[in-house]
Design an enzyme around this catalytic site. Sequence first.
Site, PDB file in Angstrom:
ATOM      1  N   LYS A  58       0.624  -1.209  -0.027  1.00  0.00           N
ATOM      2  CA  LYS A  58      -0.110   0.013  -0.063  1.00  0.00           C
ATOM      3  C   LYS A  58       0.838   1.092   0.090  1.00  0.00           C
ATOM      4  O   LYS A  58       0.542   2.329  -0.578  1.00  0.00           O
ATOM      5  CB  LYS A  58      -0.814   0.005   1.326  1.00  0.00           C
ATOM      6  CG  LYS A  58      -2.224  -0.894   1.024  1.00  0.00           C
ATOM      7  CD  LYS A  58      -3.280  -0.519   2.094  1.00  0.00           C
ATOM      8  CE  LYS A  58      -4.430  -1.453   2.014  1.00  0.00           C
ATOM      9  NZ  LYS A  58      -5.316  -1.186   2.879  1.00  0.00           N
ATOM     10  N   ARG A  70       3.962   4.391  21.258  1.00  0.00           N
ATOM     11  CA  ARG A  70       3.500   5.956  21.300  1.00  0.00           C
ATOM     12  C   ARG A  70       3.937   6.822  20.185  1.00  0.00           C
ATOM     13  O   ARG A  70       3.365   7.855  19.850  1.00  0.00           O
ATOM     14  CB  ARG A  70       3.928   6.641  22.653  1.00  0.00           C
ATOM     15  CG  ARG A  70       3.336   8.264  22.820  1.00  0.00           C
ATOM     16  CD  ARG A  70       3.874   8.784  24.211  1.00  0.00           C
ATOM     17  NE  ARG A  70       3.579  10.204  24.141  1.00  0.00           N
ATOM     18  CZ  ARG A  70       2.504  10.765  24.707  1.00  0.00           C
ATOM     19  NH1 ARG A  70       1.694   9.898  25.525  1.00  0.00           N
ATOM     20  NH2 ARG A  70       1.999  12.156  24.645  1.00  0.00           N
ATOM     21  N   ASP A  89      -5.191  13.711  -3.529  1.00  0.00           N
ATOM     22  CA  ASP A  89      -4.764  14.029  -1.886  1.00  0.00           C
ATOM     23  C   ASP A  89      -4.848  13.331  -1.005  1.00  0.00           C
ATOM     24  O   ASP A  89      -4.204  13.229  -0.013  1.00  0.00           O
ATOM     25  CB  ASP A  89      -5.481  15.502  -1.892  1.00  0.00           C
ATOM     26  CG  ASP A  89      -5.106  16.500  -2.840  1.00  0.00           C
ATOM     27  OD1 ASP A  89      -4.144  16.413  -3.481  1.00  0.00           O
ATOM     28  OD2 ASP A  89      -5.833  17.232  -3.067  1.00  0.00           O
ATOM     29  N   ASN A 133      -4.922   1.920  -1.798  1.00  0.00           N
ATOM     30  CA  ASN A 133      -5.517   0.748  -1.893  1.00  0.00           C
ATOM     31  C   ASN A 133      -6.130   0.307  -3.177  1.00  0.00           C
ATOM     32  O   ASN A 133      -6.772  -0.490  -3.533  1.00  0.00           O
ATOM     33  CB  ASN A 133      -6.455   0.401  -0.836  1.00  0.00           C
ATOM     34  CG  ASN A 133      -7.735   1.370  -1.086  1.00  0.00           C
ATOM     35  OD1 ASN A 133      -7.843   2.309  -1.635  1.00  0.00           O
ATOM     36  ND2 ASN A 133      -8.948   0.794  -0.360  1.00  0.00           N
ATOM     37  N   LEU A 140     -12.605  -2.377  13.040  1.00  0.00           N
ATOM     38  CA  LEU A 140     -12.356  -2.475  11.779  1.00  0.00           C
ATOM     39  C   LEU A 140     -12.121  -3.915  11.392  1.00  0.00           C
ATOM     40  O   LEU A 140     -12.291  -4.638  10.195  1.00  0.00           O
ATOM     41  CB  LEU A 140     -11.336  -1.954  11.301  1.00  0.00           C
ATOM     42  CG  LEU A 140     -11.216  -0.485  11.600  1.00  0.00           C
ATOM     43  CD1 LEU A 140      -9.975   0.182  10.736  1.00  0.00           C
ATOM     44  CD2 LEU A 140     -12.146   0.313  10.872  1.00  0.00           C
ATOM     45  N   TYR A 165     -13.423  -7.938  11.205  1.00  0.00           N
ATOM     46  CA  TYR A 165     -14.688  -8.625  10.864  1.00  0.00           C
ATOM     47  C   TYR A 165     -14.599  -9.879  10.946  1.00  0.00           C
ATOM     48  O   TYR A 165     -15.496 -10.927  10.364  1.00  0.00           O
ATOM     49  CB  TYR A 165     -15.253  -8.007   9.416  1.00  0.00           C
ATOM     50  CG  TYR A 165     -14.279  -8.239   8.252  1.00  0.00           C
ATOM     51  CD1 TYR A 165     -14.232  -9.337   7.414  1.00  0.00           C
ATOM     52  CD2 TYR A 165     -13.347  -7.258   7.988  1.00  0.00           C
ATOM     53  CE1 TYR A 165     -13.330  -9.408   6.757  1.00  0.00           C
ATOM     54  CE2 TYR A 165     -12.334  -7.241   6.682  1.00  0.00           C
ATOM     55  CZ  TYR A 165     -12.454  -8.636   6.021  1.00  0.00           C
ATOM     56  OH  TYR A 165     -11.642  -8.647   5.238  1.00  0.00           O
ATOM     57  N   ASP A 212     -10.188   3.770   1.509  1.00  0.00           N
ATOM     58  CA  ASP A 212     -10.472   3.194   2.927  1.00  0.00           C
ATOM     59  C   ASP A 212     -11.101   4.220   3.925  1.00  0.00           C
ATOM     60  O   ASP A 212     -12.139   3.674   4.613  1.00  0.00           O
ATOM     61  CB  ASP A 212      -8.986   2.796   3.764  1.00  0.00           C
ATOM     62  CG  ASP A 212      -8.626   1.334   3.282  1.00  0.00           C
ATOM     63  OD1 ASP A 212      -9.359   0.568   2.641  1.00  0.00           O
ATOM     64  OD2 ASP A 212      -7.183   1.349   3.163  1.00  0.00           O
TER      65      ASP A 212
END
Length: 284
Positions: A77, A167, A89, A98, A229, A231, A114
Amino acid sequence: MTEDSPVSQIQHAPLAGVIGWPIAHSRSPILHGYWLKRYSIDGHYIPMPVLPENLAETLRALPRLGFVGVNVTIPHKEAVLTLADVVTDRAALIGAANTLIFRPDGKIHADNTDGYGFIANLRHSIPEWNPDQGPAAVIGAGGAARAVVASLLDSGVAELRISNRTRVRSEQIRAEFGARVIVYDWAQAGNMLENATTVVNATSLGMQGKQPLRIPLDALSADALVTDLVYTPLVTPFLAEAQIRGCRTVDGLGMLLHQAAPGFERWFGQRPAIDDETRRVLLE
């Protein structure tokens, strides 16, 4: 050979597919194959395992073989952005693509759907969802999370809280997306749920075969919309606990469906419907 011969028809049928390494897990061939059959389109959608070292050569060859575009999955990707001639953009902002379109002029057009798929899934599932009603909380800071962050901010979320096991990745997102993003330490991730009206798990934690998502949900409001996200399973432990707490929940399958629709339309000329029958096909 006549124009109406079977071989000629196959040669002129538009080809699309999905490239990744590995690729066997992808449900995109099932989805696009169903849409092609549903709309009686003379086209084909093919899964293609492509090693990273063969990516550039493959992208150069596919248009010459009759491909009009491809979906792109892990680990390509990010790399396809450097190989594309035109980058939207939103793909540039997210730092990944994607969906590729092979244009008639020979140029490769890279997009990222996405974020679109994420928002479309929320609006389709919960039409009354209001992104500016309160803070959003995003768990995770990987590629999927970047698409979620970009789409939530673009939709009007005034404050976006984010936490990730590492982080520095959250800090990178804050540096790129601005002051509306507030970073929480992973140990304090549960605290960022307080008063949040949209809560998103954008990690693979909780997926079948992965470690569980261990974040306390004590601060979660019953008024929050909670989405995952992941599934597989369709109702993750994270969503199940949110449901017990009275939250509205949205599973991740709809995002897969909605993010696929723009590419299918560009490649095959038909905007596909996202309905219960489409979901059923992927759940079989």
